[in-house]
Design a protein around this motif. Sequence first.
Motif, PDB file in Angstrom:
ATOM      1  N   ILE A  34       0.861  -1.179   0.000  1.00  0.00           N
ATOM      2  CA  ILE A  34       0.000   0.000   0.000  1.00  0.00           C
ATOM      3  C   ILE A  34       0.897   1.228   0.000  1.00  0.00           C
ATOM      4  CG2 ILE A  34      -1.642   1.402   1.320  1.00  0.00           C
ATOM      5  CD1 ILE A  34      -2.759  -1.166   2.502  1.00  0.00           C
ATOM      6  N   GLU A  35       0.821   2.033  -1.061  1.00  0.00           N
ATOM      7  CA  GLU A  35       1.508   3.317  -1.028  1.00  0.00           C
ATOM      8  C   GLU A  35       0.548   4.295  -0.358  1.00  0.00           C
ATOM      9  OE1 GLU A  35       4.611   5.582  -3.740  1.00  0.00           O
ATOM     10  OE2 GLU A  35       2.662   5.411  -4.737  1.00  0.00           O
TER      11      GLU A  35
ATOM     12  N   GLU B  53      -0.674   6.624  10.653  1.00  0.00           N
ATOM     13  CA  GLU B  53      -1.831   5.899  11.194  1.00  0.00           C
ATOM     14  C   GLU B  53      -2.096   4.609  10.412  1.00  0.00           C
ATOM     15  OE1 GLU B  53      -3.675   6.501  13.901  1.00  0.00           O
ATOM     16  OE2 GLU B  53      -2.336   8.163  14.386  1.00  0.00           O
ATOM     17  N   ILE B  54      -1.930   4.677   9.108  1.00  0.00           N
ATOM     18  CA  ILE B  54      -2.106   3.479   8.281  1.00  0.00           C
ATOM     19  C   ILE B  54      -1.021   2.454   8.605  1.00  0.00           C
ATOM     20  CG2 ILE B  54      -1.937   2.606   5.899  1.00  0.00           C
ATOM     21  CD1 ILE B  54      -3.327   5.286   5.067  1.00  0.00           C
ATOM     22  N   SER B  55       0.207   2.925   8.806  1.00  0.00           N
ATOM     23  CA  SER B  55       1.310   2.025   9.165  1.00  0.00           C
ATOM     24  C   SER B  55       1.018   1.280  10.451  1.00  0.00           C
ATOM     25  CB  SER B  55       2.613   2.822   9.314  1.00  0.00           C
ATOM     26  OG  SER B  55       2.989   3.412   8.089  1.00  0.00           O
ATOM     27  N   SER B  56       0.319   1.927  11.356  1.00  0.00           N
ATOM     28  CA  SER B  56      -0.047   1.303  12.626  1.00  0.00           C
ATOM     29  C   SER B  56      -1.251   0.377  12.478  1.00  0.00           C
ATOM     30  CB  SER B  56      -0.354   2.382  13.666  1.00  0.00           C
ATOM     31  OG  SER B  56      -0.786   1.831  14.868  1.00  0.00           O
ATOM     32  N   ALA B  57      -2.161   0.715  11.558  1.00  0.00           N
ATOM     33  CA  ALA B  57      -3.439  -0.012  11.453  1.00  0.00           C
ATOM     34  C   ALA B  57      -3.321  -1.343  10.729  1.00  0.00           C
ATOM     35  CB  ALA B  57      -4.479   0.863  10.754  1.00  0.00           C
ATOM     36  N   VAL B  58      -2.456  -1.423   9.703  1.00  0.00           N
ATOM     37  CA  VAL B  58      -2.351  -2.662   8.917  1.00  0.00           C
ATOM     38  C   VAL B  58      -1.129  -3.456   9.357  1.00  0.00           C
ATOM     39  CG1 VAL B  58      -3.525  -1.639   6.946  1.00  0.00           C
ATOM     40  CG2 VAL B  58      -1.034  -1.569   7.046  1.00  0.00           C
TER      41      VAL B  58
ATOM     42  N   THR C 287      11.588  12.148   6.195  1.00  0.00           N
ATOM     43  CA  THR C 287      10.178  12.296   6.566  1.00  0.00           C
ATOM     44  C   THR C 287       9.379  11.048   6.184  1.00  0.00           C
ATOM     45  OG1 THR C 287      10.353  14.687   6.233  1.00  0.00           O
ATOM     46  CG2 THR C 287       8.137  13.771   6.352  1.00  0.00           C
ATOM     47  N   ALA C 288       9.674  10.500   5.008  1.00  0.00           N
ATOM     48  CA  ALA C 288       8.997   9.268   4.575  1.00  0.00           C
ATOM     49  C   ALA C 288       9.278   8.140   5.552  1.00  0.00           C
ATOM     50  CB  ALA C 288       9.463   8.886   3.169  1.00  0.00           C
ATOM     51  N   TYR C 289      10.532   8.031   5.982  1.00  0.00           N
ATOM     52  CA  TYR C 289      10.877   6.961   6.926  1.00  0.00           C
ATOM     53  C   TYR C 289      10.174   7.157   8.262  1.00  0.00           C
ATOM     54  CZ  TYR C 289      13.410   4.064  10.199  1.00  0.00           C
ATOM     55  OH  TYR C 289      13.703   3.169  11.186  1.00  0.00           O
ATOM     56  N   GLU C 290      10.143   8.376   8.756  1.00  0.00           N
ATOM     57  CA  GLU C 290       9.474   8.637  10.039  1.00  0.00           C
ATOM     58  C   GLU C 290       7.998   8.260   9.972  1.00  0.00           C
ATOM     59  OE1 GLU C 290      10.762   9.522  12.930  1.00  0.00           O
ATOM     60  OE2 GLU C 290      12.770   9.540  12.062  1.00  0.00           O
ATOM     61  N   ALA C 291       7.400   8.421   8.806  1.00  0.00           N
ATOM     62  CA  ALA C 291       5.974   8.111   8.653  1.00  0.00           C
ATOM     63  C   ALA C 291       5.704   6.607   8.610  1.00  0.00           C
ATOM     64  CB  ALA C 291       5.430   8.767   7.383  1.00  0.00           C
ATOM     65  N   VAL C 292       6.627   5.827   8.040  1.00  0.00           N
ATOM     66  CA  VAL C 292       6.367   4.391   7.853  1.00  0.00           C
ATOM     67  C   VAL C 292       7.130   3.489   8.811  1.00  0.00           C
ATOM     68  CG1 VAL C 292       5.836   4.675   5.400  1.00  0.00           C
ATOM     69  CG2 VAL C 292       8.171   4.082   6.091  1.00  0.00           C
ATOM     70  N   LYS C 293       7.993   4.053   9.634  1.00  0.00           N
ATOM     71  CA  LYS C 293       8.900   3.206  10.421  1.00  0.00           C
ATOM     72  C   LYS C 293       8.187   2.279  11.402  1.00  0.00           C
ATOM     73  CE  LYS C 293      10.025   6.585  14.066  1.00  0.00           C
ATOM     74  NZ  LYS C 293      11.128   7.381  14.675  1.00  0.00           N
TER      75      LYS C 293
ATOM     76  N   ALA D 243       5.509   0.653  10.700  1.00  0.00           N
ATOM     77  CA  ALA D 243       4.852  -0.421   9.941  1.00  0.00           C
ATOM     78  C   ALA D 243       5.602  -1.732  10.148  1.00  0.00           C
ATOM     79  CB  ALA D 243       4.808  -0.074   8.458  1.00  0.00           C
ATOM     80  N   LYS D 244       4.873  -2.822  10.078  1.00  0.00           N
ATOM     81  CA  LYS D 244       5.515  -4.134  10.202  1.00  0.00           C
ATOM     82  C   LYS D 244       6.482  -4.349   9.050  1.00  0.00           C
ATOM     83  CE  LYS D 244       4.445  -9.025  10.954  1.00  0.00           C
ATOM     84  NZ  LYS D 244       3.367 -10.043  11.049  1.00  0.00           N
ATOM     85  N   ARG D 245       6.095  -3.855   7.848  1.00  0.00           N
ATOM     86  CA  ARG D 245       6.969  -3.968   6.676  1.00  0.00           C
ATOM     87  C   ARG D 245       7.032  -2.595   5.994  1.00  0.00           C
ATOM     88  NH1 ARG D 245       4.132  -9.032   5.851  1.00  0.00           N
ATOM     89  NH2 ARG D 245       3.060  -8.256   4.013  1.00  0.00           N
ATOM     90  N   PRO D 246       7.954  -1.717   6.412  1.00  0.00           N
ATOM     91  CA  PRO D 246       8.034  -0.368   5.841  1.00  0.00           C
ATOM     92  C   PRO D 246       8.834  -0.341   4.532  1.00  0.00           C
ATOM     93  CG  PRO D 246       9.637  -0.593   7.596  1.00  0.00           C
ATOM     94  CD  PRO D 246       8.878  -1.888   7.547  1.00  0.00           C
TER      95      PRO D 246
END
Length: 516
Positions: A48-49, A65-70, A88-94, A96-99
């Motif tokens: 999911i992008e 929030e999406i990184s936390s939800a899925v 900034t991209a990394y901080e947003a997805v870090k 996630a289980k699979r960033p």
Amino acid sequence: MKEKKAMNRIKIFDTTLRDGEQSPGCSMNLREKIDVALQLERLKVDVIEAGFAIASLGDFNSIREISSAVRDVTVASLSRAIPKDIQTAYEAVKIAKRPRIHTFIATSDIHMTYKLKMKPEDVLLRATDMVKYAKTLCEDIEFSAEDASRTRPEFLYRILESVIKAGATVVNIPDTVGYTTPDEFYRLIKGIKENVSNIHRAEISVHCHNDLGLAVANSLSAISAGASQIECTVNGIGERAGNAALEEIVMAIDTRKDFYHMTTNIDTKQIFHTSKLISKVTGNRVQNNKAIVGENAFAHESGIHQHGMLANSSTYEIMTPESVGITKNNLVLGKHSGRHALLERINTLGYQLSTEKLDDIFTEFKLLADKKKVIYDRDIEALIQEKAGKIENAYKLSHFVINSGNTITATANIMLLKNNENFEAVSHGHGPVDAAFKAIESIIGDRFELEDYTLQSVTEGEDALGEAMVKIKFGEGIWNGYGLSTDVIEASIEAYLNAINKGLHFGEDKEALKWA
């Protein structure tokens, strides 16, 4: 005996929440984005992008929030080949289980000269250095050569080889302006496989736009040439003419396994439901003759076709409605149906509701059953989607009275309820809907610019539910509203209120206006 060819699995990279949302009028608020992400997870997309983290605080927060939800899907954030973007991209997805960090830079002569104002060697160096930097933050790095289909092949080979050496795990070949053709794109992907010495260390992805109506054809041609990931959107939404449509790509691969010898991880029975959800949250309907998910995709009106269908459905159907999640349930629901029967139907339709949400839907179901003799699957789906779009602590319709005719001026008396307080207004208009909208504006004290308004029936029959969608311009944002009722005026009022409530609720965050 002929040896059976092994099936290669194609990964589906869904960019509905990023590229799709960039389509004019397709913006979503945070709650809608999370609902879409959870549905994409149920659809079993591979990636999911979730957005473009540097674009705004709202985009950053929604990706996080999406990184936390899925949990069962890779979450990617787009970034330019700039250190701040990548960080900034990394901080947003870090979390996630699979960033994944997805970074890009333009590589065609026209883009390098007029947009970047950079020389090719400088672009190559920038791309390589930024992939190296991204790799220090995250293991999974995707690099996109923007406008790859118009890039000189020799330069494209060089830059791909360099970024793979720097740590890119996926290299994306976008047809950014929808310029290429299937044969030409096949040769480009084939050339990459044959001329990039370390291409075996990375996956080849493609991202096709639909300016010439060739996005799906180009994507399928690319996988025939060796690409292993397709970037696409639900309903094909996206900038300009849109992106390659996920549902068309997936069902082409699924239906023609004999030709492609490929498969995807997609749960095809979730396709129709996913399509309807995207239509609802963006306010953009698919055309009736849209492949796979259009209203007429499985309709047969011609007498010859109907005769063939009755004899054997495969005469005119190369796939079944059930295969994409359109159910043919013979269980009739009505006013005497109980909670268990409704729950069974909801589960059959592919929805997973909490006990609280089921209680709400059951209440609405009973109210609807008093007005309709038979409740169809599409009625139930409409109830679920309408309930999901409600805003808490918002203006609610208490009652309305309309006087209208072709010899009198339309008059609307509207009473709204908010925080246990009633507000009432009377207004005139060019018709009942116009008068009702003006009365609402009078109560709230703001002027809302109506951008779009559509009304259609959910099912057939005189007692069919009317489904209204509106788009309004308020402040700096465009807001979608959805309403449902057997009374089309009430559906219209509910849709207008829904859009206004979103604007008032989410518009308080000025940053959110850029994304909600």
